[in-house]
Design a protein around this motif. Structure first.
Motif, PDB file in Angstrom:
ATOM      1  N   LEU A  61       0.682  85.074  29.178  1.00  0.00           N
ATOM      2  CA  LEU A  61      -0.397  85.135  30.132  1.00  0.00           C
ATOM      3  C   LEU A  61      -1.120  83.805  30.036  1.00  0.00           C
ATOM      4  N   ILE A  62      -1.217  83.097  31.170  1.00  0.00           N
ATOM      5  CA  ILE A  62      -1.758  81.736  31.181  1.00  0.00           C
ATOM      6  C   ILE A  62      -2.914  81.665  32.165  1.00  0.00           C
ATOM      7  N   HIS A  63      -4.070  81.296  31.654  1.00  0.00           N
ATOM      8  CA  HIS A  63      -5.233  81.057  32.505  1.00  0.00           C
ATOM      9  C   HIS A  63      -5.498  79.564  32.461  1.00  0.00           C
ATOM     10  N   TYR A  64      -5.606  78.921  33.638  1.00  0.00           N
ATOM     11  CA  TYR A  64      -5.793  77.477  33.624  1.00  0.00           C
ATOM     12  C   TYR A  64      -6.638  76.978  34.778  1.00  0.00           C
ATOM     13  N   TYR A  65      -7.157  75.783  34.556  1.00  0.00           N
ATOM     14  CA  TYR A  65      -7.934  75.047  35.553  1.00  0.00           C
ATOM     15  C   TYR A  65      -7.242  73.710  35.766  1.00  0.00           C
ATOM     16  N   ARG A  66      -7.050  73.343  37.025  1.00  0.00           N
ATOM     17  CA  ARG A  66      -6.432  72.050  37.339  1.00  0.00           C
ATOM     18  C   ARG A  66      -6.766  71.689  38.773  1.00  0.00           C
ATOM     19  N   GLY A  67      -7.148  70.451  38.971  1.00  0.00           N
ATOM     20  CA  GLY A  67      -7.411  69.976  40.321  1.00  0.00           C
ATOM     21  C   GLY A  67      -6.118  69.633  41.033  1.00  0.00           C
ATOM     22  N   ASN A  68      -6.169  69.606  42.347  1.00  0.00           N
ATOM     23  CA  ASN A  68      -4.999  69.243  43.153  1.00  0.00           C
ATOM     24  C   ASN A  68      -5.229  67.936  43.905  1.00  0.00           C
ATOM     25  N   LYS A  69      -6.176  67.120  43.428  1.00  0.00           N
ATOM     26  CA  LYS A  69      -6.506  65.890  44.139  1.00  0.00           C
ATOM     27  C   LYS A  69      -5.666  64.702  43.697  1.00  0.00           C
ATOM     28  N   GLU A  70      -5.304  64.668  42.449  1.00  0.00           N
ATOM     29  CA  GLU A  70      -4.567  63.530  41.893  1.00  0.00           C
ATOM     30  C   GLU A  70      -3.093  63.878  41.749  1.00  0.00           C
ATOM     31  N   SER A  71      -2.249  62.864  41.797  1.00  0.00           N
ATOM     32  CA  SER A  71      -0.822  63.111  41.591  1.00  0.00           C
ATOM     33  C   SER A  71      -0.501  63.248  40.098  1.00  0.00           C
ATOM     34  N   LYS A  72      -1.340  62.657  39.245  1.00  0.00           N
ATOM     35  CA  LYS A  72      -1.270  62.867  37.797  1.00  0.00           C
ATOM     36  C   LYS A  72      -2.483  63.717  37.467  1.00  0.00           C
ATOM     37  N   ARG A  73      -2.239  64.916  36.923  1.00  0.00           N
ATOM     38  CA  ARG A  73      -3.330  65.871  36.810  1.00  0.00           C
ATOM     39  C   ARG A  73      -3.526  66.348  35.377  1.00  0.00           C
ATOM     40  N   VAL A  74      -4.771  66.651  35.045  1.00  0.00           N
ATOM     41  CA  VAL A  74      -5.096  67.256  33.761  1.00  0.00           C
ATOM     42  C   VAL A  74      -5.273  68.751  33.979  1.00  0.00           C
ATOM     43  N   SER A  75      -4.622  69.536  33.125  1.00  0.00           N
ATOM     44  CA  SER A  75      -4.805  70.987  33.125  1.00  0.00           C
ATOM     45  C   SER A  75      -5.466  71.386  31.816  1.00  0.00           C
ATOM     46  N   GLU A  76      -6.406  72.306  31.912  1.00  0.00           N
ATOM     47  CA  GLU A  76      -6.983  72.942  30.737  1.00  0.00           C
ATOM     48  C   GLU A  76      -6.519  74.385  30.775  1.00  0.00           C
ATOM     49  N   TYR A  77      -5.948  74.878  29.676  1.00  0.00           N
ATOM     50  CA  TYR A  77      -5.325  76.192  29.715  1.00  0.00           C
ATOM     51  C   TYR A  77      -5.479  76.963  28.405  1.00  0.00           C
ATOM     52  N   THR A  78      -5.330  78.272  28.539  1.00  0.00           N
ATOM     53  CA  THR A  78      -5.279  79.182  27.399  1.00  0.00           C
ATOM     54  C   THR A  78      -4.061  80.065  27.613  1.00  0.00           C
ATOM     55  N   ILE A  79      -3.271  80.263  26.555  1.00  0.00           N
ATOM     56  CA  ILE A  79      -2.055  81.080  26.625  1.00  0.00           C
ATOM     57  C   ILE A  79      -2.154  82.226  25.625  1.00  0.00           C
ATOM     58  N   ALA A  80      -1.791  83.421  26.081  1.00  0.00           N
ATOM     59  CA  ALA A  80      -1.679  84.583  25.197  1.00  0.00           C
ATOM     60  C   ALA A  80      -0.275  85.166  25.385  1.00  0.00           C
TER      61      ALA A  80
END
Length: 176
Positions: A61-80
């Motif tokens: 189960l993955i909850h994440y935040y990531r923008g779609n503005k840049e072609s190189k993107r940072v994701s912040e996520y939590t996995i269970a």
């Protein structure tokens, strides 16, 4: 939350990319595997929530935040992790409702903090994805630059959105 720096690009041939991935990992401690993945996205108000069922047996189960503005993107996520993904899907579907399901075969090459994915996505085609897991974005950017140069990628071709977004654009909830 964990963080990764990522890019995605459509490819014509998995063979050439697979050869480059093997060469990139050669001489380094690495792992290579192939998985059938089903990513079920749920309708949530903040970020994205997906249940990844791997080879029909286990899940993340993955909850994440990531923008779609840049072609190189940072994701912040939590996995269970879960050993009961079907039951988890039943609970999440009743709570949130399903948004879209992405089905893919993923070849994964892992070396250190770098993940190279060769994806064959139902309804979309073949893609190459890099993920650099990081605590220092500056180092992650250097690692990404090295990968982009090694694989001779054109940054103008990078895709800014997720497979779920691409499938939804193509045709709805059960796409893929």
């Amino acid at each position: 939350m964990s963080k990764n720096f990522e890019i995605k690009v459509k490819i014509n041939s998995s063979d050439k990319v697979r050869k480059l991935a093997k060469e990139f990992c050669k001489g380094k401690k690495h792992e290579a595997l192939i998985q059938k993945q089903e990513d079920i996205y749920y309708k949530v108000k903040k970020g994205r929530l997906k249940l990844r069922i791997i080879d029909g047996k286990k899940g993340n189960l993955i909850h994440y935040y990531r923008g779609n503005k840049e072609s190189k993107r940072v994701s912040e996520y939590t996995i269970a992790e879960t050993e009961t993904p079907v039951a988890m899907d039943s609970i999440l579907s009743s709570l949130y409702g399903k948004l879209v399901t992405v089905r893919k075969t993923r070849e994964i090459f892992i070396t250190g903090n770098i993940r190279i994915h060769i994806d064959s996505v139902n309804g979309l085609g073949k893609f190459l994805e890099f993920e650099v897991i990081f605590s220092s974005l500056a180092k992650a950017k250097k690692d990404m630059k090295k990968l982009i140069e090694y694989f001779m990628l054109d940054e103008k071709q990078f895709i800014k959105v997720s497979y779920s977004d691409l499938l939804l654009r193509k045709g709805g909830e059960n796409a893929g």
